[in-house]
Design a protein around this motif. Structure first.
Motif, PDB file in Angstrom:
ATOM      1  N   SER A 186       1.042  -1.221  -0.075  1.00 13.35           N
ATOM      2  CA  SER A 186       0.077  -0.111   0.004  1.00 13.35           C
ATOM      3  C   SER A 186       0.793   1.378  -0.032  1.00 13.35           C
ATOM      4  CB  SER A 186      -0.712   0.081   1.364  1.00 13.35           C
ATOM      5  OG  SER A 186      -0.121   0.223   2.305  1.00 13.35           O
ATOM      6  N   HIS A 187       2.191   0.946   0.327  1.00  9.47           N
ATOM      7  CA  HIS A 187       3.136   2.200   0.231  1.00  9.47           C
ATOM      8  C   HIS A 187       3.236   3.243  -1.108  1.00  9.47           C
ATOM      9  CE1 HIS A 187       6.181   4.806   1.248  1.00  9.47           C
ATOM     10  NE2 HIS A 187       6.723   4.209   2.447  1.00  9.47           N
ATOM     11  N   MET A 188       2.591   4.576  -0.916  1.00 12.84           N
ATOM     12  CA  MET A 188       2.522   5.315  -2.112  1.00 12.84           C
ATOM     13  C   MET A 188       4.014   5.439  -2.703  1.00 12.84           C
ATOM     14  SD  MET A 188      -0.610   5.732  -2.413  1.00 12.84           S
ATOM     15  CE  MET A 188      -1.079   7.259  -3.163  1.00 12.84           C
ATOM     16  N   ASP A 189       5.003   5.199  -2.291  1.00 11.33           N
ATOM     17  CA  ASP A 189       6.246   5.632  -2.749  1.00 11.33           C
ATOM     18  C   ASP A 189       7.011   4.225  -3.044  1.00 11.33           C
ATOM     19  OD1 ASP A 189       8.078   7.668  -3.579  1.00 11.33           O
ATOM     20  OD2 ASP A 189       9.211   7.324  -1.665  1.00 11.33           O
TER      21      ASP A 189
END
Lengths: 324, 298
Positions: B231-234
């Motif tokens: 789920s990490h946006m980066d």
């Protein structure tokens, strides 16, 4: 920790009566216990702030930011962009508070003022030959008057560190008084004066304590650590000493002075450590954008990322926030 | 009686290795302070390993992002040299790898030896591709206009890799090498039950010119780290190989990966046979094609 035992207003009045009395007063302040000070900071840094407290602290920290751009390469466009960001730091979330102020060079004040019109966000301008402060007094005063005339709500001045370090305290004092006068507006009110001590150049913690008292006695509304152009900039021990100074100053005089660490605070974690320190040292009266500010440019993005993490549950990335 | 210290004292205490994480070129313990017991294939105690937490995953992504500029900006030739160097240093630790692989996977020493050799050869094979990949997957495109039109591959960015659960070294190398060879940086979640060869591989990476942060290793349960990575946006892409066989988990991770449109390499039904020739697919998966229209004839 040792704190100044100075509760009489008479003593303070005497202190500013002659140059010799001022020197005697400043050198009579108790020395800072360096080891104790750093140990205290280390203890305060270990506090864990979670969930709703963290959410509250993040929003408070955002509302305390003096969003700053002080570069030779600043353009009108960059200042406008910064103003837009300051008004609404997270365009995707209307509940995110605006910052406290936009901090720019004097020639950008008009642009910043336009960009912030009606938002309640203040315009802070550095003045007095920032960052070195090496100019004649009349130039420094002219610099200040011009910024105030253009509409600056707050003036960030630098003290003459050379004079301070060579012991000419009266000269530094007189200069702050003069700049404070130059902050006056025709209507009788006056721009808020923040005094930058450039603690990175003051060499000792004792000097930081002396410069804090000197600035407050001369009429500073805020005492600020650094220009951000000298390393080290804001550090926690230095800010702790300043917080003790404003606390003791209020006890002695009843007048409240704000504190602004500036430079080098770039993560939400650090910002929250500072807030803990404010609360534990000066007290929660200072947990307010009127009395405590962060001078920062990178910090805002990290606060926004942490805030997004709290609301969405997933870690955010720098791709989703404006570069400034 | 006088106590005489001897070199070969019977009572010498064991100097055991603490297996830690590998993040940003350093070997930290888990931020959470947790660890878990690693057993060999017969259930005997092997070592304690660090149980990575969500925050460790976040730190690893940060380290990978920081390393991306330098690694992707290095010349392909240089990246190939560095990966070849990794193979060289692995060769020097051959015996240690054999021991750990044999203990972890419960296979005989000769089989473990073949497996370690295959892993080293795999790395050499991928190292060779570093400066050949662009010629093979890139192209000059015939277009109807006065343009020199060409497509070049560029790395996707930060890639989360869920390493295979069974093949502790050959499988690991086979999923990490194709990611980093093209200039991506990787956050790797190692096999939960067989993490020791992974950490030893990190010791090799740390001593073979691979810049810190290019490969980051998280040991522990996928349940702790994989959802954060997905789920990490980066994070720009995720390889779900390590979730093979657990459809429900793999699907949840795919859903979590949608938010920022990560490239997803889906989990296979079961772990592939890593001894087979890998082909280019894994490298292609983590590339972006950049097409340039360059005016000519003016």
């Amino acid at each position: 920790m040792a704190t100044p035992v100075l509760t009489s207003t008479d003593a303070l009045r005497d202190a500013v009566s002659t140059p010799a009395a001022l020197r005697r007063f400043l050198h009579g302040l108790p020395g800072v216990d360096q080891v104790g000070c750093e140990a205290r900071v280390a203890t305060l840094s270990s506090r864990s702030i979670k969930t709703t407290s963290k959410q509250w602290a993040l929003d408070l920290a955002i509302s305390m930011i003096d969003l700053t751009t002080l570069e030779g390469q600043d353009t009108l466009g960059k200042v406008r962009a910064l103003c837009a960001k300051g008004r609404r730091p997270d365009p995707a979330d209307p509940t995110c508070p605006p910052v406290a102020a936009i901090c720019v060079y004097p020639d950008m004040v008009v642009t910043a003022k336009e960009g912030l019109d009606g938002s309640g966000v203040q315009v802070a301008s550095v003045a007095t030959a920032f960052p070195s402060g090496r100019a004649t007094l009349d130039i420094k005063l002219q610099d200040t008057r011009a910024a105030v005339a253009d509409g600056a709500d707050e003036i960030d001045m630098v003290i003459d560190r050379g004079a301070f370090l060579s012991g000419s305290y009266q000269q530094v004092f007189d200069e702050i008084v003069a700049v404070k006068q130059a902050c006056g507006r025709p209507g009788g009110d006056s721009a808020h004066l923040k005094v930058i001590m450039e603690t990175g150049e003051l060499a000792t913690y004792d000097n930081v304590r002396r410069a804090s008292w000197l600035s407050m006695l001369a009429g500073a509304d805020f005492i600020k650590t650094s220009t951000g152009k000298v390393q080290p900039a804001a550090t926690m021990p230095v800010t702790l000493i300043m917080l003790e100074a404003v606390r003791d100053f209020r006890e002695a005089t009843g007048r409240m002075v704000g504190v602004k660490p500036a430079g080098g605070i770039s993560t939400a974690k650090d910002a929250i450590k500072y807030l803990v320190m404010v609360n534990e040292t000066a007290g929660d009266d200072w947990l307010d954008p009127h009395w405590f500010r962060f001078g920062a440019s990178r910090l805002l993005n990290d606060l926004l990322m942490q805030r997004t993490k709290m609301t969405t549950g997933r870690y955010s990335g720098p791709d989703y926030f404006t570069l400034d | 009686m006088v106590w005489r210290p001897t070199l070969q004292s019977e009572s010498r205490l064991d100097v055991r290795k603490t297996y830690k994480l590998y993040v940003g070129g350093a070997f930290p313990r888990s931020e959470s302070g947790r660890s878990y017991v690693v057993h060999d294939s017969r259930g005997r105690f092997l070592a304690n390993a660090a149980a990575a937490s969500r925050k460790d995953a976040r730190d690893a992504v940060q380290a990978a992002r920081k390393a991306f500029g330098g690694w992707s900006g290095a010349t392909a030739y240089n990246r190939g040299q560095v990966l070849y160097r990794v193979a060289e240093v692995m060769e020097g630790r051959h015996d240690q790898f054999v021991e750990e692989v044999a203990a972890s996977e419960g296979i005989t020493r000769p089989r473990a030896q073949r497996s370690v050799s295959a892993a080293i050869d795999r790395l050499v094979w991928y190292a060779g591709w570093a400066d050949k990949l662009a010629q093979v997957v890139g192209a000059t495109n015939p277009v109807a206009g006065p343009y020199f039109d060409f497509s070049v591959p560029e790395p996707t960015g930060v890639v989360a890799v869920l390493a295979p659960q069974k093949s502790s070294l050959l499988g690991l190398v086979s999923v990490v090498a194709p990611v980093v060879v093209s200039g991506n940086t990787a956050v790797v979640a190692s096999s939960r039950d067989r993490p020791l060869p992974a950490i030893t591989l990190c010791e090799v990476l740390a001593t073979s010119d691979v810049p810190g942060g290019v490969v980051n290793m998280l040991t522990g349960s996928l349940a702790d780290t994989a959802p954060t990575l997905a789920s990490h946006m980066d994070v720009n892409a995720i390889d779900l190989t390590g979730a093979a066989g657990d459809d429900e988990h793999a699907t949840a991770l795919e859903v979590a990966a949608v938010d920022n449109l990560k490239r997803v390499l889906r989990a296979p039904a079961s772990e592939p046979d890593w001894t087979q020739s890998p082909g280019l697919d894994r490298m292609r998966r983590f590339l972006e094609m950049k097409t340039v229209w360059h005016p000519i004839g003016v």
